[in-house]
Design a protein around this motif. Structure first.
Motif, short mmCIF file in Angstrom:
data_model
loop_
_atom_site.label_atom_id
_atom_site.label_comp_id
_atom_site.label_asym_id
_atom_site.label_seq_id
_atom_site.Cartn_x
_atom_site.Cartn_y
_atom_site.Cartn_z
N ARG A 49 0.81 -1.22 0.00
CA ARG A 49 0.00 0.00 0.00
C ARG A 49 0.85 1.27 0.00
O ARG A 49 0.32 2.37 -0.22
CB ARG A 49 -0.93 0.01 1.23
N SER A 52 1.47 3.85 -4.43
CA SER A 52 0.18 4.36 -4.85
C SER A 52 0.00 4.27 -6.36
O SER A 52 0.97 4.31 -7.11
CB SER A 52 0.05 5.83 -4.42
N LYS A 53 -1.26 4.16 -6.78
CA LYS A 53 -1.59 4.16 -8.20
C LYS A 53 -2.37 5.41 -8.59
O LYS A 53 -2.90 5.50 -9.69
CB LYS A 53 -2.40 2.91 -8.57
N ASP A 54 -2.45 6.37 -7.69
CA ASP A 54 -3.22 7.59 -7.94
C ASP A 54 -2.43 8.51 -8.87
O ASP A 54 -1.71 9.42 -8.44
CB ASP A 54 -3.52 8.29 -6.61
N SER A 79 -6.25 4.51 -9.38
CA SER A 79 -6.79 5.07 -8.13
C SER A 79 -6.48 4.14 -6.97
O SER A 79 -6.16 2.97 -7.16
CB SER A 79 -8.30 5.30 -8.25
N ASP A 80 -6.58 4.68 -5.78
CA ASP A 80 -6.35 3.94 -4.54
C ASP A 80 -7.68 3.82 -3.77
O ASP A 80 -8.63 4.55 -4.07
CB ASP A 80 -5.33 4.68 -3.66
N HIS A 84 -11.02 3.32 -5.35
CA HIS A 84 -10.81 2.08 -6.10
C HIS A 84 -11.76 0.99 -5.61
O HIS A 84 -12.34 0.24 -6.41
CB HIS A 84 -9.36 1.62 -5.97
N ARG A 277 2.97 3.22 -10.78
CA ARG A 277 2.96 3.26 -9.32
C ARG A 277 4.04 4.22 -8.85
O ARG A 277 5.03 4.45 -9.56
CB ARG A 277 3.25 1.88 -8.72
N THR A 280 4.77 6.47 -1.75
CA THR A 280 4.21 7.54 -0.93
C THR A 280 5.11 7.86 0.25
O THR A 280 4.91 8.86 0.95
CB THR A 280 2.82 7.15 -0.41
N HIS A 333 -5.39 -4.82 -7.01
CA HIS A 333 -5.53 -4.44 -8.41
C HIS A 333 -5.42 -5.65 -9.35
O HIS A 333 -5.29 -5.47 -10.56
CB HIS A 333 -4.48 -3.40 -8.80
#
Length: 386
Positions: A49, A52-54, A79-80, A84, A277, A280, A333
């Motif tokens: 986690r 991030s994919k945002d 999106s996260d 998501h 990705r 963070t 995902h």
């Protein structure tokens, strides 16, 4: 383009940034990009986690060098949680095992109709004459895309993944998003029972989907619903043609095809690298320190060829236990359409092997052309003799 092989010597390393397709990959940024090729490290990265994919959040104060339609930069895939989670819950119901089972008669019918057009003896392009039209027809039927519009959808999708041609990809993103906006408007005026109609009712009736979310979800399903399956089928058939003993095994016992799918996916993953990705926070992956706010690229195809996880990885071995491969991703995902993709590939492979037992390559292997794209791994054409 042959896939890179994973390895333990340096499973995570910084690389020069490359421009890409619809994933929002930072082609013009000065910061390094960390490439993950080891299996254990890739699996960790896909489920961590802290990655991030945002995409929209990452590029809020950066210039990616891309001009994609906004709806394609804010898809479920980009999106996260919790956004998501909410979007995926809507989609998952359409791709359950039961829902896919109900579609099997239609998939069988489409496959038979395509194979009926193959000559009794002669040359065929598996990609153009089966691997592409089968999943395109199925996902378009699910979403209610009219038959006359499907060639445009197929062309826009191919343009989205064109490597090194950002203008072409950006234009395709607008064409596809604008098309889906128009189709949504039409379906509101003349509602039906397609998957798109379901999403429209959820949005209008319960106010759960915004207009942009509705468009981005439809485009994502349209593109992801056929691109990877096309390459799954093509790569699998090529792998079998390159390994005659394994091909003979399935020809003699087509009922073994469902159990062979995991090894075929591992050996020729239709996804070369996962979508964008970034970290963070600072983290350590595979013994490598990665700073915060840094892009990470997970090489699915390389991880599936990591000899530390799959001995003799270049060998197709249908008796291998290939469960745990990353062909469909991993974590929250993981490909939501995996049951549909498996069913389409199983039907296509079984019918081809049954109906065309003399199938063989029409050209030397070194003459086969691969699509020039970073995200997906597949053939531009697969000419065979039947």
């Amino acid at each position: 383009m042959p896939q890179a092989r994973g390895g333990a010597e340096q499973p995570v390393c910084p690389v020069r940034p490359l421009r890409s397709g619809p994933s929002g990959y930072p082609g013009d940024l000065a910061c390094p990009v960390y490439l993950v090729t080891g299996y254990a490290e890739a699996r960790q990265a896909l489920g961590d986690r802290r990655l991030s994919k945002d995409t929209a959040a990452y590029f809020a104060d950066k210039d990616s060098g891309r001009r994609l339609h906004p709806a394609l930069t804010r898809t479920m895939l980009s999106s996260d949680p919790p956004r998501h989670t909410r979007l995926r819950k809507l989609v998952t119901k359409a791709f359950t095992t039961g829902a896919v089972a109900a579609l099997r008669p239609f998939m069988e019918q489409v496959t038979d109709a395509l194979l009926d057009e193959w000559p009794a003896h002669g040359r065929v392009d598996v990609v153009a004459d089966l691997a592409m039209p089968l999943p395109v027809t199925v996902i378009c039927e699910l979403l209610g895309v009219p038959e006359e519009d499907r060639p445009d959808v197929q062309r826009w999708s191919a343009d989205l993944f064109a490597a090194g041609q950002s203008g072409r990809s950006d234009a395709a993103s607008y064409a596809m998003a604008e098309y889906m906006t128009g189709l949504i408007a039409e379906r509101r005026d003349r509602p039906g029972d397609s998957l798109l109609d379901h999403f429209i009712r959820v949005r209008d009736g319960e106010d759960r989907l915004g207009e942009e979310e509705l468009v981005s979800l439809a485009v994502l399903l349209l593109v992801a619903g056929h691109e990877t399956t096309t390459h799954f089928i093509g790569n699998a058939l090529l792998a079998l043609l390159r390994h005659p003993s394994e091909l003979a095994r399935l020809r003699d016992a087509p009922d073994l095809v469902p159990g062979a799918l995991d090894e075929l996916l591992r050996h020729g993953s239709p996804v070369s690298t996962a979508t964008f990705r970034y970290t963070t926070e600072a983290m350590t992956l595979g013994g490598t320190e990665i700073p915060a706010d840094t892009p990470v690229q997970v090489a699915i195809g390389a991880a599936n060829r990591d000899p530390a996880r799959f001995p003799e990885p270049d060998q197709l071995d249908l008796s291998r236990d290939a469960t745990g491969h990353l062909g469909f991703g991993y974590g929250i995902h993981r490909c939501v359409g995996a049951p549909l993709a498996r069913a389409e590939a199983e039907i296509a492979l079984r019918k081809v092997l049954t109906r065309f037992p003399a199938l063989r390559l029409a050209v030397p292997q070194e003459q086969l052309a691969w699509r020039p794209t970073r995200l997906v791994h597949g053939l531009a054409a697969l000419p065979v003799l039947v």
